[in-house]
Design an enzyme around this catalytic site. Sequence first.
Site, PDB file in Angstrom:
ATOM      1  N   GLN A  11       0.825  -1.194   0.000  1.00  0.00           N
ATOM      2  CA  GLN A  11       0.000   0.000   0.000  1.00  0.00           C
ATOM      3  C   GLN A  11       0.868   1.257   0.000  1.00  0.00           C
ATOM      4  O   GLN A  11       1.855   1.347   0.725  1.00  0.00           O
ATOM      5  CB  GLN A  11      -0.904  -0.004   1.243  1.00  0.00           C
ATOM      6  N   SER A  91       4.540  -5.993   2.974  1.00  0.00           N
ATOM      7  CA  SER A  91       3.209  -5.914   3.587  1.00  0.00           C
ATOM      8  C   SER A  91       2.168  -6.591   2.695  1.00  0.00           C
ATOM      9  O   SER A  91       2.237  -7.793   2.471  1.00  0.00           O
ATOM     10  CB  SER A  91       2.858  -4.449   3.879  1.00  0.00           C
ATOM     11  N   LEU A  92       1.205  -5.835   2.163  1.00  0.00           N
ATOM     12  CA  LEU A  92       0.210  -6.390   1.250  1.00  0.00           C
ATOM     13  C   LEU A  92       0.877  -7.186   0.132  1.00  0.00           C
ATOM     14  O   LEU A  92       0.350  -8.202  -0.336  1.00  0.00           O
ATOM     15  CB  LEU A  92      -0.626  -5.255   0.648  1.00  0.00           C
ATOM     16  N   ARG A 116      -9.199  -8.533   4.165  1.00  0.00           N
ATOM     17  CA  ARG A 116      -8.127  -8.031   5.028  1.00  0.00           C
ATOM     18  C   ARG A 116      -8.247  -6.520   5.200  1.00  0.00           C
ATOM     19  O   ARG A 116      -8.122  -5.993   6.308  1.00  0.00           O
ATOM     20  CB  ARG A 116      -6.774  -8.397   4.415  1.00  0.00           C
ATOM     21  N   HIS A 201       0.460  -3.323  11.296  1.00  0.00           N
ATOM     22  CA  HIS A 201       1.634  -4.035  11.797  1.00  0.00           C
ATOM     23  C   HIS A 201       1.952  -3.700  13.254  1.00  0.00           C
ATOM     24  O   HIS A 201       3.115  -3.576  13.638  1.00  0.00           O
ATOM     25  CB  HIS A 201       2.840  -3.774  10.888  1.00  0.00           C
ATOM     26  N   GLN A 250       1.809 -11.265  10.401  1.00  0.00           N
ATOM     27  CA  GLN A 250       2.175 -10.042   9.681  1.00  0.00           C
ATOM     28  C   GLN A 250       1.346  -8.838  10.112  1.00  0.00           C
ATOM     29  O   GLN A 250       1.835  -7.707  10.178  1.00  0.00           O
ATOM     30  CB  GLN A 250       2.013 -10.277   8.175  1.00  0.00           C
TER      31      GLN A 250
END
Length: 313
Positions: A11, A91-92, A116, A201, A250
Amino acid sequence: MADFVFLFPGQGSQSKGMLDAFDGIDIVARTLEEASDALGFDMAALIRDDADDKLGQTQFTQPALLTASTAMLRLWQEQGGPAPVQVAGHSLGEYSALVAAGVIAFSDAVKLVSFRGKAMTEAVPAGVGSMAAILGLADDVIGDLCSTVSDSEHKVWAANYNCPGQLVVAGHASAVERLIVAAKEAGAKRALPLAVSAPSHTPLMQSAADQMAQRLQDVAFNTPACPVWGNANATTETNVDNIRAALVAQLVSPVRWTETVQQLSNAGVSKAVEMGPGKVLAGLVKRIDRNMVVGPAFGPDKIESSIALMNAD
C-alpha cells in the site's frame, strides 16, 4: 543468467491509472475481468478512473494493487520472462508474492485482501490510530523513543523497517504525535504523519489478525513453486501451515524489509524486479544494498527491458 527475485510493493504504490500503459493488452484485461468477477465491482474502472475516490480506501486499495501486480506478472510470463528463484512482498505485497509462487489462486487472493482491508479498517475506530515516517534516525533510537513516549493506554511501535534511516511507526494517534515531537528533538531529518488511519503491523490489529486466521482456513493453499519471504520473521517458508501463520502474524508484527533484502544480498542475489506499479521498493533496495539492481515492470517496455536485464549474465 544470475539468480533474481520478484519484489511486490504494498500500500502506497497505488495510483489512479496505474495500468494505463497496458491498455489494450489482452492478458491484462482478462486479469482485470477476473478481479471484477471475484469482487463484484468493475476493477478496471476503479483503477482507470477512480471516480468515487475509492482507490485510497484500504479495502479497495489492497485488491487493486494485487490485481495490478498480478497483471504485470502474467504479462511477464506471457512474454517468456524467466522465473525468479525467490519472491518477496512488502506488507500487502506478500499476498502478490504468494500468487506468483502458486500458493494462492488469484481469484482467492483478491477476495482475501479485500477482506483483510475491511478487517484492518474496522479494527481501530477512525481517528484513534495513525502512522508516521521517521527519517534520519537509527532504528534502535526510534525503538527507544517509542518506549519512552508510550504509556499504559496509548502506545506507539515500530511498524515498517523499510531501509536504514527510514522507519515507519504506528499506534495510538496521541502516542504517534508524541513520537514525532521526540524524533525531531532527537535530530530526525523528517518526522511526518502518513495519510493512513489504520495502525498497521502493530498489536492494535489483533482483531483483524483473529479474523484473518479464520478466513485463511477456508482458502486452498498449495506448496510454493519457490521460497516466499515472510514480513514478520524475515525468513522463507515452503510449508503451507507456516505460510498461513505468517500472514496472521504479519498484521500485528513489523515489516522487516531491511533484513529481508540484506539476507537476499548475503545469499548472492544481485538482481530483482519490482513487479508492480511505481518504484518505491527500488528506492528502498538502493538504500539497503547499492549493488542490487532492480528492474521495473510498470509498462510493457519496462517489462521487456527487465526481461533482458534478468537474462543477462
